[in-house]
Structure formats: structure tokens, C-alpha cells
Design an enzyme around this catalytic site. Structure first.
Site, short mmCIF file in Angstrom:
data_model
loop_
_atom_site.label_atom_id
_atom_site.label_comp_id
_atom_site.label_asym_id
_atom_site.label_seq_id
_atom_site.Cartn_x
_atom_site.Cartn_y
_atom_site.Cartn_z
N CYS A 167 47.33 38.54 40.10
CA CYS A 167 47.28 38.88 38.68
C CYS A 167 48.67 38.99 38.09
CB CYS A 167 46.53 40.19 38.50
SG CYS A 167 47.23 41.51 39.49
N GLU A 179 45.92 31.74 32.14
CA GLU A 179 46.12 32.12 33.54
C GLU A 179 45.56 31.01 34.43
OE1 GLU A 179 43.75 35.42 35.13
OE2 GLU A 179 45.61 36.21 35.95
#
Ligand code: NAP
Ligand code: MG
Length: 487
Positions: free
Chosen positions: A291, A390
């Protein structure tokens, strides 16, 4: 592949201190992404099983087995669990690597230390949570009590399966809550093993439950259950938003740790060798399925060409290998869907005008496995999709900048705000840029460092609430104000 050790036992649900099958008898497969082979079958929790686990957790909480235990005794159990994780480190690390595809170097030496560290660190907090005596009026005796919330549901992703158990269960339990953990269906094995060790450590039944299964069934049931007081979720922004909406019906407390697109900023006055190592590790550690990955590398224009060339050279040396080989530093992505998504992003980047300077392709071993080369896309514009979305894979977008103001503007021009990095020898610049970055973590002249004692969490769309540190205990407790009339 060098997987010659014992076969892995089938996984069970851990409910009320026992390893049990699902009520329906359903199971699901968990596979090794490096070999595509079946590791084992795991009991699949349905709505009924989640209900059973939540009721067990509720009874352990309401009946007092856990919250009424002396904090020092709770601390001893948490500490013992940390010790048992270390004592079984080789086995748990191997399960994690088989299930996730990450290098054994990472599971054995980084993840184990973090998860055991969480149980050790938060065991210390069990006896140190206090309220206050508030002198508001001499006629009253007024004080606050810091109390646990009740049942905490923890929903965790596949990228750091065992670490997430430590991040969420350790503080929740230290504060006197009971937990029901829903691991990712891709990677249920380490959470099950840790819950077995909790039974071995002597945790009372119902305190530590694990319900492997699908998010859309078991996860959803946990979020909807009226007897759950809080959901602590780590995962994608999309699912996080959905959980937030669903949790509104029962007004559950939430911690959401969501995605990121973190900028790693290299100034020309940095120690460039250190920055090069930090940039490489910042994106390729954990195969980029991290992350906090430093997935946008912002490089000052005066050093841009030279730095990018060296980076590409370094990336080309990072060849994916057998995750069970201790020398491997780049493993297999979690599954084919993720691999195809990552390869699709590389294609998108090139179509958008980025220059592919390293990697870019699948790299199977013996014709198998979801391995992707360490990839560097140069000349990326911050508006491109590969700079904004992402990717969650070993793909670095390199973006040039003019000066500190331009670096900060580009760094902040993104939906997310999870982490960031700054590389410079100028102390004043390091701190002014750190203040200007809208991100929950700033690493200066380092990247991807974590400690149980340092809070971690998002700004902006990366979520809210904090994992780790003393700060997260606020999120696992609530305050009661007590007034006594002395007159
Ligand atoms: P995900 O798809 O959001 O899944 C996370 C967890 O939520 C899994 O256990 C999943 O179950 C479950 N889930 C799915 N749908 C659900 C629903 N409707 N209700 C309740 N639970 C549901 O995320 P992922 O692909 O596993 O993980 C990658 C993402 O996590 C990335 O975006 C990454 O940035 C983020 N992440 C954030 C942090 C942080 O600290 N901020 C740390 C690590 C990862 P299944 O097992 O069925 O999928
Ligand atoms: Mg798996």
C-alpha cells in the site's frame, strides 16, 4: 521449486477456541502463485459461521472472560503469543510465502518480526490504558474511564496477511476487545495458524476468531452484523467505500486503511547512492504489492537522466526468482488477474507516452508463475493514469520536477495520501517539504520502514484512523465520563 517440506494441513475456521468446519461443509482452494499448485483446502465461512464467530466473541466480551481479566494477565497472554510466533517462525513464514508468493527473505525476516513485535509491543499497553480525573467542580467527583469497544471485526488484504493480524488483533485485544478476523481468500493460512497459537497460548474461547472466506459473503456478513462494534479494514479504496456505506446502517466505528500512490522525491543534493537503493526498494519490495509503495518517483531535473539510467540498470538486475529461495528478492504476484492488471498498466503507460526503460514483461519460471519483471517507466507525466492509479505491482513511474515547490505540487496532485519519501541532505528542505506533503507518513532519507510503535494510516482517500503506535489505541477504545455528586 525448492518446496520439499511437509504438505500443508487443510485450514479450518477458528471459532470459540476450536478449529471447526464450515456449517455448510464448504471449502475453497488456496494456491501457490509461484507454481500455480494447490497448497491446501480451507473451510469457507458462510453467513452462519460468521454469526457463530461473532456470538462467541460477544459472549467472551459480555461474559467478561477477556475484558474483566486483569490487564497484566491479558498482557502475559499477548506476550506469550508473540513468543509462540517467533518459536514457529519458520513454519508461519513458509505458509505466507507459499500462499502469497513473496520472497521467504521478507516473510521470515521482516513480516515475522513485525507480527511478533506487535503482540509484544501492545502487550505492554494492556496495563497502561487510563482515564483521567477531571476537577470540574469541587461538588462533584468526575473522571473518565477508557473502555474497550466490544467485538472488533478485522478484514484484511492478501498482501501482508500475517502482519495485518498483528496490526489489528494485537491493539484490539490489548484494549480488552475480542476479535473476529476475516483474512483474504487468497491468503488465509497464516491467520489460521496464528489463531491456533492463540489457543495454545491460553486465550479464553471466543476471544480470537478467524473466519476465512469470500469478502462478498463472510466480509459482508461481518460488516452487517449488529453485534459487531467496529470494523478495522485494510484493502482497496473501492471495497473501503462500500464497507463505509454498509456500516452506516448499524453505526459501526471504522478504521479504513486504503490504497496509495505514494511519491518518493529525490532532490539533486541527496546522497544519490542511498536514494537509488531507497527508490528501488521503495517500489520492488513486496513485488510492489504494498500500500505504501513509492510508486511515483519524482526526480529533480538536473539529475533526472543520470538517475533514471542508473535506476533502470538496477531494476534489470532484480530478476524474479523462486520465492522459497532465501536469495530471492522479487517473488510472484498474488494471482493471474493481478498480473494481467499490472501488465495492462504497463501497456497503458507506454501508450500514454511513457518510456519503458526496464522490464515490462511477464517472467515465468519453468513456464509457470505470476512473475512480472521489475519495471521502470520514465518520462511520466503526473496526469497519466500510471501516475494517478494504484497499480499494485513492480512498476515504477518516474516523473521529473523543477524545484521543491514543483515537487510538492506534483506529489500532492493525487487522490491518495498514504505515504511519501524525501531524499535530500538539506535539513531545512527535508522538514519544510515534509510539512507540505499531504500524506500520513513521510520517510526522510529512508523508505518503507515500519515499527509497532509508529502510527500508520492515510490522509485523503487513503483512509482514516490509525494502525500501530499509541495512537491506534484511541481507535480501539471509547471514553466514559462518570459524575458523582458529593453533596
Ligand atoms: P480488497 O479487494 O479490498 O480486499 C480486502 C479484504 O476485503 C479481503 O479480505 C476481501 O475479501 C474483503 N472484501 C471484499 N469485498 C468485501 C465486502 N463487500 N465486504 C467486506 N469485505 C470485503 O483489497 P486487496 O486486493 O486484498 O488488497 C489490496 C489493496 O489493499 C490495495 O488497494 C492496497 O493499497 C490496500 N492496502 C492498504 C494498506 C494500508 O495500510 N493502507 C495496507 C495493505 C493493503 P476477499 O478475500 O474475498 O477478496
Ligand atoms: Mg494463496
Amino acid at each position: 521449486m525448492s518446496d520439499t517440506l511437509a504438505p500443508v494441513r487443510p485450514g479450518k475456521l477458528i471459532i470459540n477456541g476450536e478449529a471447526v468446519d464450515a456449517a455448510s461443509g464448504a471449502t475453497f482452494e488456496t494456491r501457490n502463485p509461484a507454481t500455480e499448485e494447490l497448497i491446501t483446502n480451507v473451510a469457507e465461512a458462510g453467513v452462519e459461521d460468521v454469526d457463530r464467530a461473532v456470538r462467541a466473541a460477544r459472549a467472551a466480551f459480555d461474559g467478561g472472560a477477556w475484558p474483566k481479566m486483569k490487564p497484566g494477565d491479558r498482557a502475559r497472554l499477548l506476550h506469550k503469543l508473540g513468543d509462540l510466533i517467533l518459536a514457529n517462525a519458520d513454519e508461519i513464514a513458509r505458509l505466507e510465502t507459499l500462499d502469497n508468493g513473496k520472497p521467504i527473505f521478507e516473510s521470515r525476516h521482516v513480516d515475522i518480526a513485525m507480527v511478533a513485535g506487535c503482540f509484544h509491543y501492545f502487550s505492554g499497553w494492556a496495563s497502561k490504558l487510563t482515564g483521567e480525573t477531571n476537577s470540574v467542580n469541587p461538588a462533584f467527583f468526575t473522571y473518565t474511564l477508557r473502555e474497550p469497544l466490544g467485538v472488533v471485526g478485522a478484514i484484511i488484504p492478501w498482501n501482508f496477511p500475517m502482519i495485518m493480524v498483528g496490526w489489528k488483533a494485537a491493539p484490539a485485544l490489548a484494549a480488552g476487545n475480542t476479535v473476529v478476523i476475516k483474512p483474504a481468500a487468497e491468503t488465509p493460512l497464516s491467520a489460521i495458524r496464528i489463531a491456533e497459537l492463540a489457543i495454545e497460548a491460553g486465550f479464553p474461547p471466543g476471544v480470537f476468531n478467524v473466519v476465512p472466506g469470500r469478502g462478498s459473503v463472510a466480509g459482508e456478513a461481518l460488516v452487517k452484523h449488529p453485534m459487531v462494534d467496529k470494523i478495522s479494514f485494510t484493502g482497496s479504496t473501492e471495497v473501503g467505500k462500500h464497507i463505509m456505506r454498509t456500516a452506516a446502517d448499524t453505526v459501526k466505528k471504522l478504521t479504513l486503511e486504503l490504497g496509495g500512490k505514494s511519491p518518493n522525491i529525490v532532490f539533486a543534493d541527496a546522497d544519490l547512492d542511498a536514494a537509488l537503493r531507497g527508490a528501488t526498494m521503495g517500489i520492488f519490495y513486496g513485488k510492489g504489492e504494498v500500500c505504501a509503495a513509492g510508486s511515483r518517483l519524482l526526480v529533480e531535473k538536473s539529475i533526472y537522466e543520470e538517475f533514471t539510467a542508473k535506476l533502470a540498470e538496477r531494476a534489470r538486475k532484480m530478476v524474479p526468482g523462486d520465492p522459497l529461495d532465501p536469495k530471492t528478492r522479487l517473488g510472484a504476484l498474488i494471482n493471474e488477474k493481478q498480473m494481467n492488471s499490472v501488465l495492462g498498466y504497463i501497456e497503458t503507460g507506454v501508450k500514454e507516452g511513457a518510456r519503458l526503460v526496464a522490464g515490462g514483461a511477464r517472467a515465468p519460471i519453468n513456464g509457470k508463475g505470476t512473475f512480472v519483471q521489475a519495471t521502470v517507466l520514465a518520462d511520466v507525466d503526473n496526469k497519466m493514469r500510471v501516475a494517478q492509479e494504484e497499480i499494485f505491482g513492480p512498476v515504477l513511474a518516474v516523473i521529473p520536477f523543477d524545484d521543491a515547490a514543483d515537487a510538492v505540487a506534483k506529489a500532492n496532485d493525487v487522490f491518495f495520501g498514504l505515504a511519501s519519501g524525501v531524499w535530500t541532505k538539506d535539513v531545512k528542505k527535508a522538514h519544510t517539504v515534509s510539512r507540505a506533503l499531504r500524506a500520513g507518513t513521510v520517510w526522510i532519507n529512508m523508505y518503507n520502514f515500519f515499527d509497532p510503535g509508529m502510527p500508520f494510516g492515510g490522509y485523503k482517500a487513503s483512509g482514516f484512523g490509525r494502525d500501530l503506535g499509541a495512537a491506534c489505541l484511541q481507535d480501539y477504545t471509547q471514553l466514559k465520563s462518570v459524575w458523582l455528586n458529593l453533596e
